[in-house]
Design a protein around this motif. Structure first.
Motif, PDB file in Angstrom:
ATOM      1  N   PHE A  66       0.846  -1.191   0.000  1.00 57.24           N
ATOM      2  CA  PHE A  66       0.000   0.000   0.000  1.00 57.24           C
ATOM      3  C   PHE A  66       0.885   1.246   0.000  1.00 57.24           C
ATOM      4  N   THR A  67       0.448   2.268  -0.752  1.00 58.05           N
ATOM      5  CA  THR A  67       1.156   3.545  -0.786  1.00 58.05           C
ATOM      6  C   THR A  67       0.178   4.666  -0.482  1.00 58.05           C
ATOM      7  N   ILE A  68       0.568   5.507   0.461  1.00 59.77           N
ATOM      8  CA  ILE A  68      -0.194   6.725   0.750  1.00 59.77           C
ATOM      9  C   ILE A  68       0.498   7.875   0.033  1.00 59.77           C
ATOM     10  N   ILE A  69      -0.259   8.622  -0.764  1.00 62.72           N
ATOM     11  CA  ILE A  69       0.311   9.756  -1.497  1.00 62.72           C
ATOM     12  C   ILE A  69      -0.257  11.037  -0.920  1.00 62.72           C
ATOM     13  N   CYS A  70       0.619  11.799  -0.268  1.00 62.87           N
ATOM     14  CA  CYS A  70       0.239  13.066   0.360  1.00 62.87           C
ATOM     15  C   CYS A  70       1.243  14.125  -0.069  1.00 62.87           C
ATOM     16  N   THR A  71       1.247  14.413  -1.343  1.00 63.87           N
ATOM     17  CA  THR A  71       2.211  15.321  -1.959  1.00 63.87           C
ATOM     18  C   THR A  71       1.452  16.458  -2.647  1.00 63.87           C
ATOM     19  N   ARG A  85       1.723   0.933 -10.863  1.00 60.23           N
ATOM     20  CA  ARG A  85       2.531   0.085 -11.756  1.00 60.23           C
ATOM     21  C   ARG A  85       3.640  -0.629 -10.996  1.00 60.23           C
ATOM     22  N   GLY A  86       3.932  -0.138  -9.782  1.00 62.23           N
ATOM     23  CA  GLY A  86       4.886  -0.841  -8.928  1.00 62.23           C
ATOM     24  C   GLY A  86       4.236  -1.949  -8.125  1.00 62.23           C
ATOM     25  N   GLY A  87       2.927  -2.150  -8.310  1.00 62.49           N
ATOM     26  CA  GLY A  87       2.222  -3.239  -7.634  1.00 62.49           C
ATOM     27  C   GLY A  87       1.624  -2.858  -6.305  1.00 62.49           C
ATOM     28  N   SER A  88       1.464  -1.564  -6.041  1.00 66.13           N
ATOM     29  CA  SER A  88       0.978  -1.107  -4.745  1.00 66.13           C
ATOM     30  C   SER A  88      -0.397  -0.471  -4.878  1.00 66.13           C
ATOM     31  N   HIS A  89      -1.305  -0.858  -3.983  1.00 65.84           N
ATOM     32  CA  HIS A  89      -2.594  -0.178  -3.891  1.00 65.84           C
ATOM     33  C   HIS A  89      -2.362   1.224  -3.350  1.00 65.84           C
ATOM     34  N   VAL A  90      -3.275   2.150  -3.633  1.00 65.88           N
ATOM     35  CA  VAL A  90      -3.011   3.567  -3.349  1.00 65.88           C
ATOM     36  C   VAL A  90      -4.122   4.186  -2.511  1.00 65.88           C
ATOM     37  N   LEU A  91      -3.689   4.926  -1.467  1.00 68.29           N
ATOM     38  CA  LEU A  91      -4.557   5.879  -0.784  1.00 68.29           C
ATOM     39  C   LEU A  91      -4.075   7.257  -1.220  1.00 68.29           C
ATOM     40  N   LEU A 291      -9.184   0.547   3.073  1.00 67.09           N
ATOM     41  CA  LEU A 291      -8.473   0.100   1.874  1.00 67.09           C
ATOM     42  C   LEU A 291      -7.832  -1.259   2.105  1.00 67.09           C
ATOM     43  N   ILE A 292      -7.195  -1.425   3.236  1.00 63.88           N
ATOM     44  CA  ILE A 292      -6.571  -2.719   3.557  1.00 63.88           C
ATOM     45  C   ILE A 292      -7.637  -3.795   3.653  1.00 63.88           C
ATOM     46  N   ASP A 293      -8.753  -3.471   4.303  1.00 64.84           N
ATOM     47  CA  ASP A 293      -9.851  -4.428   4.449  1.00 64.84           C
ATOM     48  C   ASP A 293     -10.422  -4.806   3.086  1.00 64.84           C
ATOM     49  N   HIS A 294     -10.512  -3.828   2.199  1.00 64.39           N
ATOM     50  CA  HIS A 294     -11.012  -4.093   0.844  1.00 64.39           C
ATOM     51  C   HIS A 294     -10.117  -5.084   0.110  1.00 64.39           C
ATOM     52  N   VAL A 295      -8.812  -4.880   0.212  1.00 64.28           N
ATOM     53  CA  VAL A 295      -7.870  -5.757  -0.489  1.00 64.28           C
ATOM     54  C   VAL A 295      -7.874  -7.160   0.099  1.00 64.28           C
ATOM     55  N   ARG A 296      -8.001  -7.253   1.406  1.00 64.11           N
ATOM     56  CA  ARG A 296      -7.855  -8.563   2.056  1.00 64.11           C
ATOM     57  C   ARG A 296      -9.169  -9.315   2.223  1.00 64.11           C
ATOM     58  N   THR A 297     -10.290  -8.597   2.303  1.00 63.47           N
ATOM     59  CA  THR A 297     -11.560  -9.298   2.545  1.00 63.47           C
ATOM     60  C   THR A 297     -12.623  -8.997   1.496  1.00 63.47           C
TER      61      THR A 297
END
Length: 642
Positions: A66-71, A85-91, A291-297
């Motif tokens: 998981f990646t959090i983007i706060c930029t 594209r690096g394989g990470s879900h995004v917040l 988000l984590i719950d969505h990916v895992r469950t």
């Protein structure tokens, strides 16, 4: 289950808020902060993450799920795509993107990778939102006509200098869109849209700024949905610090009741027609946990990227709107620190204005907010108003204009949309034929045919005020015909005292956008003798009587190239006025006094005028009380300098 590996992109500024959440989730064993991506090292007191300014490299090294983007907003799309594209879900922190094109770039990669992207609208994690949706859908409030939103916070001047992108609409040619509606109060619009499902039909914006910034600090938007429902959001960052914190809220207006959601604290108040009032406070789920719950469950995402596309449509409308209008200091309370430096700016009464907007579903201009009017003052008295966003039919060739122009004694000397020529609009610039487009209004004169209704009307669209104060303004406009933009105009208007009168200095420069020579014509160049009108034009009030021209009669001054002409008249209640028009460009004067009172330039008196690059003109009009003699008018004209 093993803790979810997370990378945080942007750990300073608002990123510290995410560090606080990550600290709590780490303590609960739900996440592991594996990496921090920032241009400068971040202090992390609860773990030792790998740090790198290269997000792609960091995700690869840490294996972050998981990646959090706060930029900064303008970096969202590129960094989200890198993470996906690096394989990470995004917040992805809100707003998701500065334009709909940027958001759709992200959406394409979400679809391509099959990974999840949740947008950081924390308010959408509140259980109050589905509760209010059920209330609306169930009919408890009756027929809902609209949703109003109000937000008023105080932000010091330092808030707008906290980062290079703060208070900017664009940075280094890239859209940023850091304004009150699109960033601090983005939740108001996003939450209102989350309550209803209809597509957006139209968006109206009004953007202002009191602080010396590029973007808006006080603004409102009205969103019309295809089902007829209206959403109006009014916000400001110029509220007084002395009042209790004004928590932003939404109010749903139904014909059988209303519901108020204070989205920052999940408080929902329902008032029904029977007099009952119910207040409930709802729980809120964390968006990273969801988000984590969505990916895992497989749990449903609370703020998926697709759901926020209508919000980004609003951002796009703001992006494409004219630049925010500066609010003159006479409407502000300027706060200074001990050293005399500006520490903040307050708009008196603005909190109540945001509340009225939410109640009445009205824009600031419709509520007569004083700073929505552009006016000229000499030296402290208002002598003219400027309508820079006129609501006119296409056949009037809509364009900004000065109106309510008056003498220092209060005699009005302009007229707008008179019955004899409804397309005459106070004082401004109008050209009957520019590159084949009608920027004068009304019918177009066709050779050997006469005045004819054609579908060739153009529009002068306000783009920005690059200067605006009590003494005048500099404005950028775009002139667009049916085929697209033809010229860009820079218009400079100033009002200054001149003895017992005052002078309106009106200059404009047209810049050709077509890439080819551009021709100005008039009815006269097409065969109608004497009808060479086109350029600066002043429509005086037709209700005035005993109208005369100076230094000679209408036949003598019409078509003359002398430095000045004048017109005077008397109001029905017996007050006299005189207008002295002065130029240095040598154009013929177009003058009418018998049929109707009007004076202007004739850029194409009897011959078409063609220009390749730019065309500049300037007219100074002396506005005086009383009926002056030719000698007195000449003395005033000689006092005008160019």
């Amino acid at each position: 289950m093993a803790p979810a590996k997370v990378v945080l992109a942007g750990a300073n500024g608002h990123g510290r808020h995410h560090l606080g959440i990550l600290r709590d989730l780490t303590a609960r064993g739900l996440v592991e902060l594996a990496g921090v991506c920032d241009l400068r090292p971040a202090e992390v007191d609860f773990c030792t993450p790998l740090q790198s300014p290269d997000l792609g490299e960091l995700i690869a090294k840490t294996g972050a799920e998981f990646t959090i983007i706060c930029t900064p907003i303008n970096t969202h799309a590129d960094l989200a795509i890198t993470a996906l594209r690096g394989g990470s879900h995004v917040l992805l922190e809100k707003p998701p993107a500065p334009s709909i094109e940027e958001q759709r770039r992200i959406a394409e990669v979400v679809a391509e990778t099959g990974l999840a992207c949740q947008v950081g609208f924390q308010s959408l994690g509140s259980a109050a939102v589905p509760a209010l949706r059920r209330l609306i859908a169930g009919g408890s409030l009756g027929r809902v006509r609209g949703i109003g939103g109000s937000g008023a916070w105080e932000r010091p001047s330092a808030y707008f200098t906290r980062a290079p992108w703060s208070g900017r609409r664009r940075l280094n040619g890239v859209d940023v869109m850091d304004g009150a509606l699109t960033n601090p109060f983005a939740h108001a619009t996003a939450t209102a849209l989350a309550l209803v499902d209809a597509p957006i039909a139209a968006i109206e914006t009004e953007l202002y700024h009191a602080h010396p910034i590029e973007s808006d600090d006080t603004s409102c938007v009205r969103i019309r949905l295809e089902d007829g429902l209206v959403i109006t959001i009014a916000v400001t960052l110029c509220a007084p610090e002395s009042v209790p914190r004004h928590e932003p809220y939404l109010v749903v207006h139904g014909d059988r009741g209303r519901a108020t959601l204070t989205y920052t604290n999940d408080r929902l108040k329902v008032e029904l027609a029977d007099g009952s009032v119910t207040t409930t406070v709802h729980g809120r789920a964390g968006l990273l946990e969801n988000l984590i719950d969505h990916v895992r469950t497989g749990a449903e995402l609370l703020a998926p990227l697709a759901v926020t596309e209508r919000f980004t449509q609003v951002v796009d409308a703001i992006r494409l709107s004219p630049e925010p209008v500066p609010i003159p200091e006479r409407h502000q309370l300027v706060l200074r620190d001990a050293d005399g430096e500006v520490a903040g700016r307050v708009l008196p009464g603005v909190v109540e204005l945001t509340r009225r907007s939410a109640d009445e579903l009205a824009l600031y201009s419709e509520l007569d907010a004083p700073w929505t009017r552009v006016a000229l003052l000499v030296p402290g008295a208002e002598v003219a108003a400027y309508d820079w966003r006129p609501d006119l039919p296409a056949t009037d060739s809509p364009r900004p204009y000065l109106h309510d122009v008056r003498t220092l004694g209060g005699v009005e000397v302009t007229q707008v949309r008179p019955d004899d020529h409804v397309h005459h609009l106070g004082a401004g610039v109008a050209i009957s034929d520019l590159g084949g487009a009608n920027f004068w209004g009304g019918r177009t004169y066709v050779r050997d045919q006469g005045p004819t209704w054609l579908d060739n009307h153009g529009t002068q669209r306000h783009l920005a005020f690059t200067r605006l104060d009590d003494g005048g303004f500099t404005e950028l406009l775009e002139w667009a015909g049916p085929g697209g933009p033809l010229v860009r105009e820079e218009r400079t208007v100033a009002a200054r005292p001149l003895g017992e009168a005052w002078a309106l200095d009106f200059a404009f420069t047209l810049t050709n956008l077509t890439g080819a020579p551009l021709t100005i014509e008039s009815s006269a160049t097409k065969g109608r003798a004497g009808a060479g009108y086109g350029g600066f034009f002043w429509r005086a009030p037709g209700t005035s009587v005993d109208r005369v021209t100076l230094p000679g009669d209408e036949q003598a001054v019409h078509g003359s190239r002398q430095p000045w002409v004048a017109m005077s008249g008397t109001t029905p209640d017996g007050r006299g006025w005189t207008l002295v028009f002065v130029q240095a460009d040598g154009d013929p004067w177009f003058v009418r006094v018998a049929d109707y009172p009007g004076v202007g330039q004739a850029l194409a008196w009897d011959t078409p005028l063609t220009f390749e690059h730019t065309l500049s003109r300037r007219v100074v009009t002396v506005v005086a009380d009383g009926r002056l003699t030719a000698g007195e008018a000449g003395e005033l004209a000689s006092a005008v300098t160019f």
